[in-house]
Design a protein around this motif. Structure first.
Motif, PDB file in Angstrom:
ATOM      1  N   THR A  45      42.325  77.763 -15.241  1.00 39.34           N
ATOM      2  CA  THR A  45      42.553  76.575 -15.165  1.00 39.34           C
ATOM      3  C   THR A  45      43.582  76.245 -14.146  1.00 39.34           C
ATOM      4  O   THR A  45      43.283  75.593 -12.980  1.00 39.34           O
ATOM      5  CB  THR A  45      42.857  75.816 -16.194  1.00 39.34           C
ATOM      6  N   PHE A  46      44.453  77.180 -14.186  1.00 37.50           N
ATOM      7  CA  PHE A  46      45.554  77.332 -13.169  1.00 37.50           C
ATOM      8  C   PHE A  46      45.322  77.676 -11.858  1.00 37.50           C
ATOM      9  O   PHE A  46      45.620  77.064 -10.883  1.00 37.50           O
ATOM     10  CB  PHE A  46      46.783  78.186 -13.617  1.00 37.50           C
ATOM     11  N   SER A  47      44.118  78.541 -11.701  1.00 40.47           N
ATOM     12  CA  SER A  47      43.818  78.833 -10.363  1.00 40.47           C
ATOM     13  C   SER A  47      43.018  77.651  -9.929  1.00 40.47           C
ATOM     14  O   SER A  47      43.036  77.370  -8.249  1.00 40.47           O
ATOM     15  CB  SER A  47      42.769  80.083 -10.619  1.00 40.47           C
ATOM     16  N   GLY A  48      42.216  77.094 -10.475  1.00 46.90           N
ATOM     17  CA  GLY A  48      41.258  76.040 -10.019  1.00 46.90           C
ATOM     18  C   GLY A  48      42.348  74.862  -9.522  1.00 46.90           C
ATOM     19  O   GLY A  48      42.166  74.445  -8.387  1.00 46.90           O
ATOM     20  N   TYR A  49      43.393  74.668 -10.136  1.00 42.80           N
ATOM     21  CA  TYR A  49      44.355  73.492  -9.932  1.00 42.80           C
ATOM     22  C   TYR A  49      45.036  74.079  -8.554  1.00 42.80           C
ATOM     23  O   TYR A  49      45.006  73.530  -7.416  1.00 42.80           O
ATOM     24  CB  TYR A  49      45.498  73.520 -10.947  1.00 42.80           C
ATOM     25  N   LEU A  50      45.448  75.400  -8.508  1.00 42.01           N
ATOM     26  CA  LEU A  50      46.245  75.683  -7.289  1.00 42.01           C
ATOM     27  C   LEU A  50      45.546  75.698  -5.979  1.00 42.01           C
ATOM     28  O   LEU A  50      46.112  75.360  -5.293  1.00 42.01           O
ATOM     29  CB  LEU A  50      47.002  76.957  -7.581  1.00 42.01           C
ATOM     30  N   ILE A  51      44.476  76.319  -6.241  1.00 49.05           N
ATOM     31  CA  ILE A  51      43.833  76.470  -4.801  1.00 49.05           C
ATOM     32  C   ILE A  51      43.288  75.050  -4.294  1.00 49.05           C
ATOM     33  O   ILE A  51      43.148  75.066  -3.179  1.00 49.05           O
ATOM     34  CB  ILE A  51      42.343  77.453  -5.197  1.00 49.05           C
TER      35      ILE A  51
END
Length: 605
Positions: A45-51
């Motif tokens: 979830t955090f990767s999807g947000y940050l990218i």
């Protein structure tokens, strides 16, 4: 539209550390924290947000998205520590059980090509119940993440070529994220029913991709450098206390979710992973708000340091743990050694190896650059040598494979004898029910591993065993033998490690449909990793109650016998004793003792 802010958001480090902590707690103490695997969905979830947020920032700043630059940055960040992990873990595995290097070439190839999830699916790998855990099974999540980067990067790039307004770009990204989220989630949701093993949908990039798009939707709203107008208005209405309380409550909820979820429950895939992703989304939003509302509060350096090495920590923690667990045969010692090693190697990777491999100018490059590269070459040679010499099958798998071959040969010989020889009268029991004399044993992989010893030491026995067999499948075998008048007087059911919540219904079905004249014996299952909440443990509890209800039922308590002899499972997965002589003796004695007890009871009548 808000003003451009610093790219590094304070308190995001805590999310990285929290997710890592959940995964480590789960891997190191699985029976205490059975749902800690949701920590991986924190990363997703955090990767999807940050990218996504960084893509939007780039588009607003340049009116375009540079796709190849994005791919290059992701590869440079992900691959160097991954390579270092492989080069250290493989030579270090020389101190551990050689079975850990089973199919090592394929494991390494899958790891470095970001296809571990496909490798595990194609080989029938189970995330929790492999006989011998794979050294690099944890890199399945890295493979899924890389697949997201490749596909999502291309989609965002194509959107950037068709949408010129920053406002519409943000809206388009949110809309596409929602569609892809729905497709992925529904793909997982619709495949749950009837599954006996959830690993394939857990490993799949399609079914397990939706946490990334939960993060992407949030990223299109609250951003990193620039946020949507609605988020800025929300920020202006709050004090610093609200996001702080929200962050703490969300973290507690997420940790609590890890105590309730289990890998082998359908509810985990119906809504558990989704709930974990949504709570992580709340963590992200509250951390983002706290960054804005407490601008003068600095993030502690130690927190930043742990966040910096968190990715490499994830890579190193698993292979080091299973290597040291095999070496020490003590979980606490293995955990301590794995943590110390992970911190050391992760620090070396992030601050020294990664900058060196990526060609970044660093002060120490002339002094240690050459020796470090030389050491990596030596490690590469050693790793290649181990990979070439690695076995293609673990000793336990070999043992079960041989057992299967012997069982197949015995069945072929029995059929041949039945066809080629004149029809003979089969001795029947003296109970006036015309059932064949002897013992029919129906079991799973544990029984299969002990098959040869059982045939020698359980008189007049016939064994039908198969790996991963469930109680409903044992019922089918029993009914087939019964309908063909092959089911013998004593019927021993050695099933239960591969359990489902409907085990009572399946056991009662066996009891009800077993014909008259038989004596029924249940052997309670044993799983060295199970606690009281596991279905396999609940089966044992239920089976112990049966002799009081049914005079023709006897129970042999393998669960208690095995738990009293942990030495039987040294070097194994904690469930299979894989040909260890003492295990064979204890297992067979339990069955023979139950047969003697059953002989003193009545038959089903």
């Amino acid at each position: 539209m808000g003003s451009i802010k610093k790219a590094r958001i304070r308190w995001f480090s805590l999310i990285r550390i929290f997710g890592l902590g959940m995964v480590l707690y789960y891997h190191y103490f699985k029976t205490r924290y059975a749902g800690g695997f949701v920590g991986v969905d924190v990363f997703f979830t955090f990767s999807g947000y940050l990218i996504t947020a960084l893509f939007i920032d780039e588009f607003i700043r340049r009116d375009k998205v540079k796709l190849w630059a994005f791919y290059r940055r992701r590869f440079n960040r992900i691959f160097p520590p991954l390579l270092l992990m492989v080069l250290i873990a493989v030579p270090l595995s020389s101190i551990a059980n050689p079975d850990l290097r089973t199919n090592l070439t394929k494991q390494i190839t899958a790891t470095l090509s970001f296809t571990t999830n496909f490798y595990e699916i194609s080989t029938g790998g189970s995330y929790e119940t492999n006989f011998i855990p794979h050294l690099f099974v944890h890199t399945w999540s890295l493979a899924v993440e890389m697949h997201f980067y490749l596909i999502w990067g291309l989609i965002v790039y194509l959107v950037s070529r068709t949408v010129k307004s920053a406002k519409y770009f943000r809206t388009a990204i949110f809309s596409v994220s929602f569609v892809l989220f729905a497709v992925s989630f529904l793909s997982m949701f619709t495949q749950i029913k009837g599954l006996s093993e959830y690993s394939p949908i857990y490993f799949s990039s399609l079914t397990h991709g939706y946490p990334f798009f939960v993060g992407a939707m949030i990223g299109s709203f609250c951003g990193v450098g620039q946020s949507a107008q609605g988020f800025n208005q929300l920020t202006s209405r709050l004090t610093w206390k609200t996001p702080l309380i929200g962050f703490v409550v969300s973290a507690l909820l997420l940790f609590g979710l890890g105590t309730r979820m289990k890998f082998d429950q359908a509810s985990t895939y119906a809504y558990g992973i989704l709930l974990g992703s949504l709570i992580t989304g709340c963590l992200i939003i509250f951390a983002r708000l706290l960054h804005d509302k407490a601008p003068n509060v600095a993030e502690p350096r130690f927190i930043t340091y742990l966040a910096d090495i968190s990715y490499a920590m994830y890579l190193f923690h698993w292979p080091l743990y299973i290597i040291f667990l095999s070496y020490f045969n003590n979980n606490i010692k293995a955990v301590v050694a794995a943590l110390i090693g992970s911190v050391i190697f992760s620090t070396l990777s992030y601050y020294y190896i990664e900058p060196l491999l990526m060609g970044k100018p660093v002060a120490y490059q002339k002094a240690v650059g050459g020796p470090l590269l030389f050491a990596m070459v030596i490690l590469g040679v050693v790793t290649a040598n181990y990979a070439v010499d690695a076995p293609h099958m673990s000793s336990l798998e070999q043992h079960l494979w041989v057992g299967n071959l012997y069982q197949d040969a015995d069945q072929i010989q029995a059929v041949h004898a039945k066809v080629s020889q004149p029809k003979q009268t089969v001795p029947v029991s003296q109970t006036n029910y015309n059932v064949p004399q002897g013992i029919s044993i129906i079991g799973d992989s544990v029984t299969l591993g002990a098959r040869s010893y059982l045939l020698e030491h359980v008189k007049n026995s016939d064994i039908n065993a198969e790996g991963n067999r469930r109680m409903d499948q044992a019922y089918d075998v029993l009914m087939n033998q019964q309908n063909n008048n092959q089911l013998r007087e004593y019927v021993v059911i050695c099933i239960g490690t591969n359990a489902f919540p409907d085990f009572k219904e399946q056991i009662d079905k066996i009891i009800h449909d077993l014909k008259k004249g038989h004596r029924l014996i249940f052997m309670t299952p044993y799983d060295g990793h199970a606690d009281a909440t596991y279905d396999s443990t609940k089966i044992a509890v239920y089976e112990r109650t049966l002799p009081a209800k049914y005079p023709f039922i006897t129970v042999t308590d393998w669960n208690k016998i095995a738990s009293s002899h942990p030495e039987v499972f040294e070097g194994t997965d904690g469930t299979h004793f894989g040909g260890i002589e003492k295990g064979n003796i204890l297992y067979t004695k339990g069955i023979n003792d139950a047969i003697k007890t059953a002989g003193k009871k009545t038959v089903k009548a």
